[in-house]
Design a protein around this motif. Structure first.
Motif, short mmCIF file in Angstrom:
data_model
loop_
_atom_site.label_atom_id
_atom_site.label_comp_id
_atom_site.label_asym_id
_atom_site.label_seq_id
_atom_site.Cartn_x
_atom_site.Cartn_y
_atom_site.Cartn_z
N LYS A 241 2.19 15.49 -21.92
CA LYS A 241 2.58 14.45 -21.84
C LYS A 241 3.57 14.03 -22.97
O LYS A 241 3.29 13.54 -24.17
CB LYS A 241 1.83 12.82 -21.80
N ASP A 242 5.03 12.84 -22.17
CA ASP A 242 6.02 12.81 -23.76
C ASP A 242 6.26 13.56 -24.66
O ASP A 242 5.92 13.39 -26.16
CB ASP A 242 5.51 11.39 -23.77
N GLY A 243 5.88 14.98 -24.33
CA GLY A 243 7.02 15.60 -25.08
C GLY A 243 6.81 17.31 -25.27
O GLY A 243 6.83 17.32 -23.79
N TRP A 244 7.34 18.04 -26.27
CA TRP A 244 7.11 19.54 -25.77
C TRP A 244 6.09 20.62 -26.23
O TRP A 244 5.97 19.79 -27.62
CB TRP A 244 8.88 20.24 -25.62
N VAL A 245 6.36 21.48 -25.91
CA VAL A 245 5.71 22.64 -27.36
C VAL A 245 6.83 23.59 -27.54
O VAL A 245 7.49 23.92 -27.21
CB VAL A 245 4.62 23.34 -26.43
N CYS A 246 7.01 23.88 -28.80
CA CYS A 246 7.73 24.78 -29.79
C CYS A 246 7.05 26.65 -29.01
O CYS A 246 5.87 26.83 -29.15
CB CYS A 246 7.74 25.37 -30.82
N LYS A 247 8.48 27.53 -28.89
CA LYS A 247 8.15 28.42 -28.19
C LYS A 247 7.41 29.31 -29.45
O LYS A 247 7.12 30.51 -28.83
CB LYS A 247 8.90 28.60 -27.38
N SER A 248 8.08 29.31 -30.09
CA SER A 248 8.24 29.73 -31.09
C SER A 248 6.15 29.45 -32.10
O SER A 248 6.30 30.57 -32.54
CB SER A 248 8.80 29.72 -32.70
N VAL B 257 3.11 20.70 -31.29
CA VAL B 257 3.65 19.77 -29.89
C VAL B 257 4.34 18.95 -30.50
O VAL B 257 4.01 18.43 -31.44
CB VAL B 257 1.45 19.10 -29.70
N ASN B 258 5.56 18.47 -30.16
CA ASN B 258 6.67 17.44 -31.02
C ASN B 258 6.25 17.30 -29.30
O ASN B 258 6.87 16.69 -28.55
CB ASN B 258 8.04 17.99 -30.72
N PRO B 259 6.91 15.57 -30.47
CA PRO B 259 7.73 14.62 -29.29
C PRO B 259 8.84 14.69 -28.65
O PRO B 259 9.84 15.86 -29.08
CB PRO B 259 7.87 13.50 -30.83
#
Length: 112
Positions: free
Chosen positions: A84-91, A95-97
């Motif tokens: 929720k309210d963020g994204w996960v770095c594929k590298s 977890v980032n905002p």
């Protein structure tokens, strides 16, 4: 949820005990001596208690297996839940905002 094996084991223990109790009464009346019937009843009681205990153990193991599966399923569902309210770095997996366009850990772009 529960396997019927434990239930039927406990049910069989009760039914066998009733049958052996009746058999002991008939044997005691026929022999006109209650001592062998008392020994017979004691052995029957021990056998039925053992059978009942096996049924209880089987029921408990089935419930434990069910709860373990449910806990594992819940953990898997929580891992698959979207962030929720963020994204996960594929590298790197950080977890980032949602407002950050580069990973705060490895500086990889959100759009790569």
């Amino acid at each position: 949820m529960e396997s019927n094996t434990g239930f039927f084991c406990k049910l069989a223990a009760g039914a066998i005990f009733i049958l052996l109790l009746i058999a002991g009464i008939v044997w005691g009346i026929h022999a006109q001596n209650l001592f062998p019937a008392l020994i017979f009843w004691a052995v029957a009681l021990l056998f039925c208690l053992l059978l009942f205990a096996v049924g209880e153990i089987l029921s408990t193991l089935t419930r434990l297996e069910y709860y373990a599966l449910m806990t594992a399923q819940k953990s898997a569902d929580e891992e698959d839940a979207p962030i929720k309210d963020g994204w996960v770095c594929k590298s790197c997996g950080a977890v980032n905002p949602k407002y950050v366009v580069e990973c705060k850990q490895c500086a990889t772009s959100k759009f790569e």
